[in-house]
Scaffold this motif. Structure first.
Motif, PDB file in Angstrom:
ATOM      1  N   SER A 146       0.841  -1.194   0.000  1.00  0.00           N
ATOM      2  CA  SER A 146       0.000   0.000   0.000  1.00  0.00           C
ATOM      3  C   SER A 146       0.876   1.243   0.000  1.00  0.00           C
ATOM      4  O   SER A 146       1.805   1.363   0.808  1.00  0.00           O
ATOM      5  N   GLU A 161       4.111   0.476   2.214  1.00  0.00           N
ATOM      6  CA  GLU A 161       4.111  -0.537   3.269  1.00  0.00           C
ATOM      7  C   GLU A 161       3.740  -1.909   2.714  1.00  0.00           C
ATOM      8  O   GLU A 161       2.803  -2.040   1.912  1.00  0.00           O
ATOM      9  N   THR A 163       2.240  -5.409   3.732  1.00  0.00           N
ATOM     10  CA  THR A 163       1.369  -5.852   4.821  1.00  0.00           C
ATOM     11  C   THR A 163       0.838  -7.260   4.572  1.00  0.00           C
ATOM     12  O   THR A 163       0.984  -7.826   3.480  1.00  0.00           O
ATOM     13  N   SER A 164       0.197  -7.799   5.611  1.00  0.00           N
ATOM     14  CA  SER A 164      -0.538  -9.057   5.472  1.00  0.00           C
ATOM     15  C   SER A 164      -1.722  -8.828   4.538  1.00  0.00           C
ATOM     16  O   SER A 164      -2.069  -7.689   4.192  1.00  0.00           O
ATOM     17  N   ASP A 166      -4.841  -8.998   5.023  1.00  0.00           N
ATOM     18  CA  ASP A 166      -5.922  -8.182   5.595  1.00  0.00           C
ATOM     19  C   ASP A 166      -5.466  -6.750   5.900  1.00  0.00           C
ATOM     20  O   ASP A 166      -6.237  -5.947   6.420  1.00  0.00           O
ATOM     21  N   GLU A 167      -4.196  -6.445   5.567  1.00  0.00           N
ATOM     22  CA  GLU A 167      -3.607  -5.114   5.714  1.00  0.00           C
ATOM     23  C   GLU A 167      -3.564  -4.641   7.173  1.00  0.00           C
ATOM     24  O   GLU A 167      -3.485  -3.445   7.444  1.00  0.00           O
ATOM     25  N   GLN A 168      -3.571  -5.585   8.107  1.00  0.00           N
ATOM     26  CA  GLN A 168      -3.537  -5.243   9.532  1.00  0.00           C
ATOM     27  C   GLN A 168      -2.130  -5.307  10.119  1.00  0.00           C
ATOM     28  O   GLN A 168      -1.846  -4.660  11.123  1.00  0.00           O
ATOM     29  N   ILE A 169      -1.242  -6.089   9.509  1.00  0.00           N
ATOM     30  CA  ILE A 169       0.110  -6.279  10.040  1.00  0.00           C
ATOM     31  C   ILE A 169       1.123  -5.805   9.007  1.00  0.00           C
ATOM     32  O   ILE A 169       1.110  -6.262   7.861  1.00  0.00           O
TER      33      ILE A 169
END
Length: 224
Positions: A146, A161, A163-164, A166-169
């Motif tokens: 992202s 970034e 990320t995982s 789900d874009e949470q990590i």
């Protein structure tokens, strides 16, 4: 950088990636571009965090493709180790570079060794943000990338970034580093840093290198 012992099931040449968690990519300044504004083939040095060169990357395109298609151009990027062995090949097809068009979005294929795909980076359509999906060799989604709404390095660096799904990590980052006013204003020779977990699969590390080059060509290559 001396080659470490290769881990199990490691493609030849990727053992350099097994013990590092950061990569620096420096694009070399091409004098002909500065003097005559003709787009020449991009060349890069890929280094570890200590500044030791681990790879050398060179674009393989012709004059017409570079100067007619600009930042949207298809290319083959050949990445060689310090003994000249080609260890990674990046293939980018010709695709639409307009964010308003949700079809024919950007992608890049990463091969290691050449001819053997290990992953893909595909652009994910979003009306405002810069988004990509990292896929493995089976085209299965593995990670997301992202970026900001407006990608511009005219004042400072830019971060993308990793990320995982789900874009949470946040697991890593691709950063466009500010190179100074003169270099930014008069050349398209860019500097990048890639951060990732040290224990990440070397194939995924190679795919992140491919993602960095795709981002460079899409957003930071000058239009002549």
């Amino acid at each position: 950088m001396p080659a470490p012992p290769p881990p199990l099931n490691c493609p030849p040449g990727l053992e350099y990636l097994s013990q590092i968690d950061m990569i620096l990519i420096h694009q070399q300044i091409e004098l002909l571009e500065v003097l005559f504004s003709f787009e020449s083939s991009n060349v890069y040095e890929i280094k570890n965090s200590f500044g030791q060169r681990i790879y050398f990357a060179a674009e393989d395109t012709n004059f017409c493709i570079r100067n007619c298609c600009g930042r949207s151009r298809p290319f083959t990027l050949r990445i060689t180790d310090n003994v000249g062995r080609e260890v990674i090949t990046l293939e980018r097809p010709l695709r639409c570079n307009c964010c308003c068009c949700p079809c024919c979005l950007q992608e890049i294929e990463i091969q290691a060794p050449p001819g053997v795909p290990v992953g893909y980076v595909t652009q994910t359509w979003h009306p405002c943000l810069t988004k990509f999906t990292i896929q493995n060799q089976k085209r299965e989604d593995v990670l997301k990338i992202s970026g900001p709404c407006i990608v511009c390095s005219c004042i400072a660096g830019v971060d993308f970034e990793i990320t995982s799904l789900d874009e949470q990590i946040v697991v890593g980052r691709i950063s466009k580093h500010w190179s100074g006013f003169l270099r930014e204003a008069f050349t398209d020779a860019d500097n990048f840093g890639i951060q990732f977990p040290r224990d990440l699969d070397v194939k995924m590390k190679a795919v992140m290198i491919g993602a960095c080059f795709l981002i460079d060509y899409m957003f930071f290559e000058r239009t002549r």
